[in-house]
Motif scaffolding. Structure first.
Motif, PDB file in Angstrom:
ATOM      1  N   LEU A 184       0.597  -1.672   0.027  1.00  0.00           N
ATOM      2  CA  LEU A 184       0.200  -0.129  -0.148  1.00  0.00           C
ATOM      3  C   LEU A 184       0.961   1.087   0.174  1.00  0.00           C
ATOM      4  O   LEU A 184       0.616   1.921  -0.487  1.00  0.00           O
ATOM      5  N   LEU A 185       1.934   1.145   0.734  1.00  0.00           N
ATOM      6  CA  LEU A 185       2.456   2.259   1.171  1.00  0.00           C
ATOM      7  C   LEU A 185       3.060   3.108  -0.373  1.00  0.00           C
ATOM      8  O   LEU A 185       3.617   3.360  -0.545  1.00  0.00           O
ATOM      9  N   ALA A 186       4.058   1.154  -1.040  1.00  0.00           N
ATOM     10  CA  ALA A 186       5.123   1.490  -2.495  1.00  0.00           C
ATOM     11  C   ALA A 186       3.490   2.077  -3.586  1.00  0.00           C
ATOM     12  O   ALA A 186       4.075   2.976  -4.324  1.00  0.00           O
ATOM     13  N   ALA A 187       2.169   1.872  -3.449  1.00  0.00           N
ATOM     14  CA  ALA A 187       1.410   2.890  -4.862  1.00  0.00           C
ATOM     15  C   ALA A 187       1.177   4.002  -4.159  1.00  0.00           C
ATOM     16  O   ALA A 187       1.091   4.018  -4.760  1.00  0.00           O
ATOM     17  N   ARG A 188       0.919   4.709  -3.300  1.00  0.00           N
ATOM     18  CA  ARG A 188       0.984   5.691  -2.437  1.00  0.00           C
ATOM     19  C   ARG A 188       2.519   6.298  -2.724  1.00  0.00           C
ATOM     20  O   ARG A 188       2.431   7.969  -3.443  1.00  0.00           O
ATOM     21  N   SER A 189       3.490   6.306  -2.956  1.00  0.00           N
ATOM     22  CA  SER A 189       4.759   7.208  -2.989  1.00  0.00           C
ATOM     23  C   SER A 189       5.560   6.617  -4.568  1.00  0.00           C
ATOM     24  O   SER A 189       6.108   7.785  -4.549  1.00  0.00           O
ATOM     25  N   TRP A 199       2.320   5.348   7.727  1.00  0.00           N
ATOM     26  CA  TRP A 199       2.734   6.383   5.926  1.00  0.00           C
ATOM     27  C   TRP A 199       3.010   7.773   7.060  1.00  0.00           C
ATOM     28  O   TRP A 199       4.020   9.076   6.466  1.00  0.00           O
ATOM     29  N   SER A 200       2.331   8.165   7.562  1.00  0.00           N
ATOM     30  CA  SER A 200       1.663   9.518   8.860  1.00  0.00           C
ATOM     31  C   SER A 200       3.180  10.064   9.103  1.00  0.00           C
ATOM     32  O   SER A 200       3.790  10.735   9.297  1.00  0.00           O
ATOM     33  N   GLU A 201       4.212   9.127  10.247  1.00  0.00           N
ATOM     34  CA  GLU A 201       5.200   8.326  10.653  1.00  0.00           C
ATOM     35  C   GLU A 201       6.014   8.412  10.020  1.00  0.00           C
ATOM     36  O   GLU A 201       7.305   8.955  10.155  1.00  0.00           O
ATOM     37  N   TRP A 202       6.231   7.916   8.407  1.00  0.00           N
ATOM     38  CA  TRP A 202       7.521   8.478   7.309  1.00  0.00           C
ATOM     39  C   TRP A 202       7.499   9.943   7.101  1.00  0.00           C
ATOM     40  O   TRP A 202       8.562  10.061   6.947  1.00  0.00           O
ATOM     41  N   LEU A 203       6.765  10.266   6.726  1.00  0.00           N
ATOM     42  CA  LEU A 203       6.588  11.959   6.926  1.00  0.00           C
ATOM     43  C   LEU A 203       7.593  12.567   8.065  1.00  0.00           C
ATOM     44  O   LEU A 203       8.028  13.454   7.434  1.00  0.00           O
ATOM     45  N   LEU A 204       6.996  12.270   8.779  1.00  0.00           N
ATOM     46  CA  LEU A 204       7.445  12.772  10.046  1.00  0.00           C
ATOM     47  C   LEU A 204       9.015  12.228  10.196  1.00  0.00           C
ATOM     48  O   LEU A 204       9.889  13.343  10.553  1.00  0.00           O
ATOM     49  N   LEU A 205       9.501  11.206  10.044  1.00  0.00           N
ATOM     50  CA  LEU A 205      10.922  11.411   9.515  1.00  0.00           C
ATOM     51  C   LEU A 205      11.470  11.677   8.942  1.00  0.00           C
ATOM     52  O   LEU A 205      12.451  11.658   8.807  1.00  0.00           O
ATOM     53  N   ARG A 206      10.991  12.107   7.340  1.00  0.00           N
ATOM     54  CA  ARG A 206      11.066  12.268   6.247  1.00  0.00           C
ATOM     55  C   ARG A 206      11.489  14.667   6.949  1.00  0.00           C
ATOM     56  O   ARG A 206      13.012  14.603   5.876  1.00  0.00           O
ATOM     57  N   ASP A 207      10.786  14.306   7.101  1.00  0.00           N
ATOM     58  CA  ASP A 207      10.604  16.040   7.756  1.00  0.00           C
ATOM     59  C   ASP A 207      11.629  16.172   9.435  1.00  0.00           C
ATOM     60  O   ASP A 207      11.444  17.587   9.919  1.00  0.00           O
ATOM     61  N   TRP A 208      12.154  15.257   9.757  1.00  0.00           N
ATOM     62  CA  TRP A 208      12.905  15.322  10.872  1.00  0.00           C
ATOM     63  C   TRP A 208      11.668  15.839  11.945  1.00  0.00           C
ATOM     64  O   TRP A 208      12.642  16.024  13.326  1.00  0.00           O
ATOM     65  N   PHE A 262       9.886  13.949  15.421  1.00  0.00           N
ATOM     66  CA  PHE A 262      10.523  12.883  15.339  1.00  0.00           C
ATOM     67  C   PHE A 262      11.152  13.073  17.290  1.00  0.00           C
ATOM     68  O   PHE A 262      12.435  13.822  16.752  1.00  0.00           O
ATOM     69  N   GLY A 263      10.936  12.703  17.553  1.00  0.00           N
ATOM     70  CA  GLY A 263      11.321  12.096  19.133  1.00  0.00           C
ATOM     71  C   GLY A 263      10.800  13.398  19.976  1.00  0.00           C
ATOM     72  O   GLY A 263      10.469  14.389  19.859  1.00  0.00           O
ATOM     73  N   PRO A 264      12.375  14.680  20.540  1.00  0.00           N
ATOM     74  CA  PRO A 264      11.657  15.948  20.472  1.00  0.00           C
ATOM     75  C   PRO A 264      11.483  16.982  19.586  1.00  0.00           C
ATOM     76  O   PRO A 264      10.758  18.023  20.252  1.00  0.00           O
ATOM     77  N   ARG A 265      11.719  16.316  18.111  1.00  0.00           N
ATOM     78  CA  ARG A 265      11.145  17.387  17.506  1.00  0.00           C
ATOM     79  C   ARG A 265       9.711  17.321  17.068  1.00  0.00           C
ATOM     80  O   ARG A 265       9.180  17.753  16.416  1.00  0.00           O
ATOM     81  N   ALA A 266       8.871  16.504  17.541  1.00  0.00           N
ATOM     82  CA  ALA A 266       7.964  15.745  17.050  1.00  0.00           C
ATOM     83  C   ALA A 266       7.298  16.958  17.085  1.00  0.00           C
ATOM     84  O   ALA A 266       6.719  17.956  18.533  1.00  0.00           O
ATOM     85  N   PRO A 267       5.686  17.463  16.342  1.00  0.00           N
ATOM     86  CA  PRO A 267       4.629  17.768  16.711  1.00  0.00           C
ATOM     87  C   PRO A 267       4.292  17.616  18.275  1.00  0.00           C
ATOM     88  O   PRO A 267       4.206  16.491  18.887  1.00  0.00           O
ATOM     89  N   ASP A 268       3.411  18.817  18.704  1.00  0.00           N
ATOM     90  CA  ASP A 268       3.029  19.250  20.183  1.00  0.00           C
ATOM     91  C   ASP A 268       1.361  17.591  19.975  1.00  0.00           C
ATOM     92  O   ASP A 268       0.656  17.701  18.977  1.00  0.00           O
ATOM     93  N   GLY A 269       2.041  16.632  20.759  1.00  0.00           N
ATOM     94  CA  GLY A 269       0.158  15.191  21.019  1.00  0.00           C
ATOM     95  C   GLY A 269       1.002  14.522  20.610  1.00  0.00           C
ATOM     96  O   GLY A 269       0.254  13.435  20.622  1.00  0.00           O
ATOM     97  N   LEU A 270       2.341  13.446  19.246  1.00  0.00           N
ATOM     98  CA  LEU A 270       2.369  13.577  19.459  1.00  0.00           C
ATOM     99  C   LEU A 270       3.708  12.483  19.951  1.00  0.00           C
ATOM    100  O   LEU A 270       4.413  11.363  19.231  1.00  0.00           O
ATOM    101  N   GLN A 271       4.076  13.062  20.817  1.00  0.00           N
ATOM    102  CA  GLN A 271       5.224  12.309  21.288  1.00  0.00           C
ATOM    103  C   GLN A 271       4.908  11.865  22.279  1.00  0.00           C
ATOM    104  O   GLN A 271       3.919  12.076  23.681  1.00  0.00           O
ATOM    105  N   ASP A 272       5.624  10.327  22.034  1.00  0.00           N
ATOM    106  CA  ASP A 272       4.998   9.482  23.071  1.00  0.00           C
ATOM    107  C   ASP A 272       6.131   9.476  24.583  1.00  0.00           C
ATOM    108  O   ASP A 272       6.417  10.303  24.822  1.00  0.00           O
ATOM    109  N   SER A 273       5.212   8.063  25.009  1.00  0.00           N
ATOM    110  CA  SER A 273       6.051   7.873  26.282  1.00  0.00           C
ATOM    111  C   SER A 273       7.975   7.917  25.882  1.00  0.00           C
ATOM    112  O   SER A 273       8.679   8.664  27.256  1.00  0.00           O
TER     113      SER A 273
END
Length: 280
Positions: A202-207, A246-255, A257-268
């Motif tokens: 599915l991801l390959a078809a979308r990309s 797919w959403s996680e990949w977009l966050l990774l592509r834009d760096w 994640f981790g301390p730079r993740a948007p508010d509300g998306l940072q897990d424990s």
């Protein structure tokens, strides 16, 4: 075979290949059972957990008609109780069945030829005819099969992933087909990989476009994929999981994640990995 309509030609070829005297189930019922067979389960049953990890007692030749049938619900790798060390013996059982029995059966050989992928015993110069084939070792004269007595303890290093990918991309990953390729333990052994590969497709078809996706599933130079089909029998849960990936990949592509993740998306885990000064 009508090559201009691969989906239509595929159905005709499979019907002719696995034709039997018993009447085929209605299409509506097959579709309903196919979707039900891919429902995500919560955890392994107690019976499968207690099952011995040794080789299965299986018939050497899979039933051609059963390969197009339906099996039980596959295991899921998404739930929290998935244990890679519990999974691995089941995967080895699938390797043994595939090498010892499935690759030497006419139905599996026919399907593999149709989707243009070589079986282990057909690969040169080092074919794997069965699970007792020893691993390869380096010598002064080149690479030769290992001859030690311990070489038969594990199946040879043959990955099942290329075959799972080819079945998914050609729309032939029916539960009965997976059972015919990988044996009775396919749900616990290759079920998690199959589930992930459906998401990857599915991801390959979308990309990318058709040509990009095809190139990702080609095995150069001779085992190019002859056709692509949309994901067969998708469930809403699969779309949700793919969208999350797919959403996680977009966050990774834009760096982001981790301390730079948007508010509300940072897990424990990401919070705990942040420097002390950043958390104060």
């Amino acid at each position: 075979m009508n090559e201009s309509h691969p989906g239509r030609g595929l159905g005709s070829a499979i019907r002719n290949l696995f034709r039997s005297s018993s009447p085929s189930p209605p299409r509506r019922r097959v579709s309903r059972l196919l979707r039900r067979s891919r429902t995500v389960v919560a955890k392994h049953s107690e019976e499968q957990t207690a099952r011995a990890p040794g080789p299965k007692s299986v018939s050497p030749d899979p039933d051609p008609t059963a390969m197009l049938g339906l099996s039980e619900t596959p295991q899921s790798a998404n739930h929290d109780s998935f244990d890679i060390f519990e999974w691995y013996p089941h995967y080895q059982n699938c390797q043994r069945y595939f090498l010892d029995h499935a690759q030497h059966s006419t139905p599996v050989q026919a399907v593999s030829a149709y989707v243009n992928i070589l079986l282990p015993f057909q690969r040169q110069p080092y074919p794997a005819h069965n699970a007792s084939s020893g691993p390869l070792s380096s010598t002064a004269d080149g690479i030769t099969p290992e001859s030690s007595s311990t070489s038969n303890a594990l199946p040879p290093p043959v990955s099942l992933l290329p075959y799972i990918r080819r079945l998914v991309a050609t729309g032939m990953d029916y539960p009965g087909m997976l059972h015919g390729f990988f044996g009775d333990d396919w749900q616990a052994g290759v079920g998690p990989l199959h589930e992930k590969e459906r998401c990857n497709y599915l991801l390959a078809a979308r990309s990318g476009g058709w040509g990009v996706v095809k190139s990702e599933y080609d095995i150069s130079p001779l085992e190019t994929i002859p056709f692509l089909r949309p994901l067969q029998g998708p469930l809403e849960e699969e779309f949700v999981a793919a969208y999350k990936s797919w959403s996680e990949w977009l966050l990774l592509r834009d760096w982001e994640f981790g301390p730079r993740a948007p508010d509300g998306l940072q897990d424990s885990s990401s919070q705990s990995s942040r420097p002390q000064s950043a958390r104060e």
